[in-house]
Design an enzyme around this catalytic site. Sequence first.
Site, PDB file in Angstrom:
ATOM      1  CD  GLU A   1      41.360  36.592  43.711  1.00  0.00           C
ATOM      2  OE1 GLU A   1      40.598  36.196  44.621  1.00  0.00           O
ATOM      3  OE2 GLU A   1      41.138  36.378  42.500  1.00  0.00           O
TER       4      GLU A   1
ATOM      5  CG  PHE B   1      32.843  39.745  32.103  1.00  0.00           C
ATOM      6  CD1 PHE B   1      31.846  39.378  33.003  1.00  0.00           C
ATOM      7  CD2 PHE B   1      33.973  38.953  31.994  1.00  0.00           C
ATOM      8  CE1 PHE B   1      31.968  38.232  33.775  1.00  0.00           C
ATOM      9  CE2 PHE B   1      34.107  37.807  32.764  1.00  0.00           C
ATOM     10  CZ  PHE B   1      33.106  37.450  33.656  1.00  0.00           C
ATOM     11  CD  GLN B   2      35.995  38.489  35.645  1.00  0.00           C
ATOM     12  OE1 GLN B   2      37.040  38.432  35.019  1.00  0.00           O
ATOM     13  NE2 GLN B   2      35.613  37.542  36.489  1.00  0.00           N
TER      14      GLN B   2
ATOM     15  CE  LYS C   1      42.899  39.539  27.307  1.00  0.00           C
ATOM     16  NZ  LYS C   1      41.692  38.725  27.120  1.00  0.00           N
TER      17      LYS C   1
ATOM     18  CG  MET D   1      39.150  40.337  71.390  1.00  0.00           C
ATOM     19  SD  MET D   1      39.853  40.383  73.052  1.00  0.00           S
ATOM     20  CE  MET D   1      41.606  40.241  72.704  1.00  0.00           C
TER      21      MET D   1
END
Lengths: 594, 198
Positions: free
Chosen positions: A65, A127-128, A177, A499
Site C-alpha cells: 500500500e 478484526f482489522q 463496509k 548519505m
Amino acid sequence: MQATDHHPHIRRAETGKLMTGAEMLLECLAREGVECFFGYPGGVTIPFYDALYSHHIRHVLVRHEENAVFAAEGWARATGKVGVCCATSGPGATNLLTGLVDALMDSIPLVAITGQVHSKLIGSDAFQEADTFGITRPATKHNFMVKSIAELPQIVHEAFFLAASGRPGPVLVDIPKDVFQARGHYTPVDTIHLPGYKLFTEGHAGQIRRAAQLVLEAERPMVYAGGGIILGNASAELTEFCELADSPAVCTLMALGALSVNHPSYISMPGMHGSYAANMAMSECDLLIALGTRFDDRVTGSLPTFARHARVIHVDIDPAEVGKNRNPDIPIVGDVKRVLSKMMKVMHELKAEIAPEAAAKKTEVRQKWWKQVRSWKEERPYDRARSATEIRPQHLMDTIDKLSGGQAIVCSDVGQHQMWAAQLIGFNEPRLWINSGGLGAMGFGVPSAMGAQMARPDKLVFAIAGDGGFQMSIPELATIVSQSLPIKIIVMNNGYLGMVRQWQTLFYNNRLSSVVLEGFPDAEKLASAYGFAGRTVEKPEELEDALRTAINYPGPYLLNVKVTPDENVYPMVPAGGAIFDMVFAPETPAVVSA
Amino acid sequence: MLQTISILLENKPGALLRVTGVLSARGYNIETLTVAKTLDPELSRMTITVDVEDRLRTQVVKQMNKLVNVLQASDLTDSPAVIREMVLVRVRCPQDSRTSVLKEAEIFHSRIVDSSVEGFAIEATGDPEKLDEFIEVMRTYGEIEVSRSGSVGMSLETRKLRLQPPVQAAVPSGPGAVSSSTIPSGAAPSGSAPVPVI
Ligand SMILES: Cc1ncc(C[n+]2csc(CCOP(=O)(O)OP(=O)(O)O)c2C)c(N)n1
Ligand SMILES: [Mg+2]
C-alpha cells in the site's frame, strides 16, 4: 453503468438512480475525472472492488500500500491532477501513512480511500480495525469518515476539492463496509460549501504594488522559486517575471524545472547541497523575491544569517507560511500565478514612468550584479569530473543529463544519488523532476515512477534509486511488469546507505555504523526473474552505452551502476550553518568569504 | 506567557482533536480548554489557554485558521476581551470559622451551593487570577477540593467573520469539461471578497 470504454466520459448516472455505495463512489470518481488509481484490496473493500470489476476506471494493483500512495503521488506530480489510491482497513490503512505524510509535506493533491470495518463494529477492536480517522488526522490536509451512504457523494467531492484547491494536499476518506454495500438513490452533488475553508487567491493590491516598486528599485535582486510555482502552474509567469525583473533565480529541490535549466536567469538549486553561486547570490542579494516557497531549513541554513542584507517579498498561498521562518518586508498571501501576473502589470506601468537616465543607471548597477553572479557560477561549478578507472556518481548523473536533454521524467529516491541528480540533471519544464522533498522518504523513487509513467506513457521515465532505497521497492518490479511500464530503473550502487555514511564520515569520525549494504542481488538475474532485462555496469567507458541500451530497450530495464563507494556530495552546508559557509571537496579547498 | 485563543468551529467529528492537534504537534501543553455549542447548534465556541513562546503565537493561530472545520480562530491575549472562569470549592472547616468563610465568600461575590456540618461548597466566577486568590484564601480555613472550568473568553471587538462561499462541485465530465479537481485555486466565485491578511 452506461459508460463505455471508448467514451467513458459521455454519460453519467442520472439523478435518483438506485445504486450501492461502491457504485456511487465510482460514479463520483468518474465525475472527478479519475482515469486510474492505485490500490490493494482487502476484506472490507471487497464490495468496492466488486463494483470496480465491471467499471471503466483503471485500477493498478500494487504490491504494497505504501507504493500505492507513492504511485498516486507520481501521477499527481507528473500531471497536476489529483492522484488517487485505495487501501483496506487496519493494516492496509496504516501502510498508507508514510505516503500521506509525504504528500502533506510536499503539498501534493491526493485522495486516499480506505475501507473501514462495519459501522456496527467500530470501536469494538474488530478484526482489522484501526482508528484510521484518528491516525491519519495529522497526516492529511483533512480527513473524513463516512457515516452513511447519504453523505458519501458530498464527502467524496469535498475531498477532491480540498485536495486540489488552495495549498494542495492529501485528503483521506474512510468508508465502512456497510456503506459500500448499502443501496441508495444517487443525487449528483452540485455545490460544495466549506465555510471554514479559507482560500486566498488574489493577493493584496497595495502590497503587490509595493512589491513591484521594490523589484524595480533593487540593485541586487534574487528570485527564490519554490514548489508552489509548479503546484500553481506558474512556470510561464515565473519565466516572464525573471525577464521583466532582470533578475537571477534559484529553484529549490521542489521547483527544479520551474524555470528552464537553459534560461539565462537560472542559477541552480540553493541550500545544503546547492551550488556555490546559488548560495552566494542568496546571501548577497539586496532583495529576495520568495515565490511559493517556505524557507525550509535545508534551504536557509541558519536563519539569522540567511539573506541577511536582503529585504524580502514573500508570496505564498498559505497564510501560515508567510512569516513562519522569516518575517518578510512585503507579505503577499495569494496564488502565485495571479500575484505574479498582477505584479508584472504594475511593473510595466511603473517602468514606463522611469526617466531614461535613471533607467540607464539602474541597468548599469544591475550589470554589476549579473557580472558578480556569473563569476560565482564560473568560479565553482558543480563537479562533473570523470575518472578513468571508476564510474563516479557525478559521471552517472552527468551522462543521464546528456541523454535526457532536459526532457525525460526523472523520479528520484532519497539519498546521495538524489542530491547528485538534483545538481547535475537539468530540466526544461516543470513536472519532470519528481522526488520526495519534505519528508525524504526512501522507497519513493520506483513507485512514483510507476505513477508518472502511467500518466505519461509518451515520456521516457527514469527511476533513480540508491542500492538502499531500491531494495525497499523490489516488490513493485512485479507491478511494473504486469502493467508493461517501460521504466528505466537506474540504481546508483555505492554499497552504502551513502548519505548516512557521508555524515558518519564527516561528523562521526568515519565510524561506519550499520551503513554497509552487503548482499545486493545480481541485477541481471533479478530483472530476468521478473521477466525483463537488466545488467550491472562498472567500467566508466561502458556507462554511456549501457544507458543507451536501457533507454532503447522496449520495456522496463534495470541498470545497476557500480559507482565509487566513498564519494561525498559537495558543496555541503553543515546542518545549522550559514549557507555561505560551504564545505567543498577536499581536493579543491577554498576559502569562502562572505 | 499564557495565550488565550478563541475558536469558532463546526461541530463535526474530530474537530476538537484537529484544534488541539495543532498544539500537541508542536509540543505545547494546553492549560485550559472549554467548549460548548453556540446559538447555532452546528457551531461550537472554544476557548483555549496555552503557554506559547511569543515568537510563535501568530503561527499557532494561523495554523488553527487553516483547519477546514474552524471558521475563525483569534488571539484574545492582547486585544480587548473578557475572560472569565468558574470554580467550585469544597471547604471543610471547623464550626468556629463558618462565619468567616461566609464573609470571605461574600467578598468574592461567590455563592454557597451546599452547606453541611462539615463545611461548604462554594461557586465563584471571575477573572482567573481573582479565582487563584479566592482559592488561596479558602485554603487558610481548612482542607479544600477544587474544580475549575478553565477560561471562557469573548472578544469585545466585532471581528469580521470571513466565510468561504459555496463553489460548484465536479461537473459531469464530458469532453473538455472541468471537474472540481481542476478548478484553479483562484476560482472562488465572486462574493468571496478576500480580506487582506496582512
Ligand atoms: C524510509 C527512510 N529511512 C531512513 C532514511 C534515512 N536515510 C536518508 S538517506 C539514507 C541512505 C540511502 O541509501 P541509498 O538508498 O543507498 O542511497 P545513497 O545515499 O547511497 O545514494 C538513509 C538511510 C530515510 N530518508 N528514509
Ligand atoms: Mg547507496
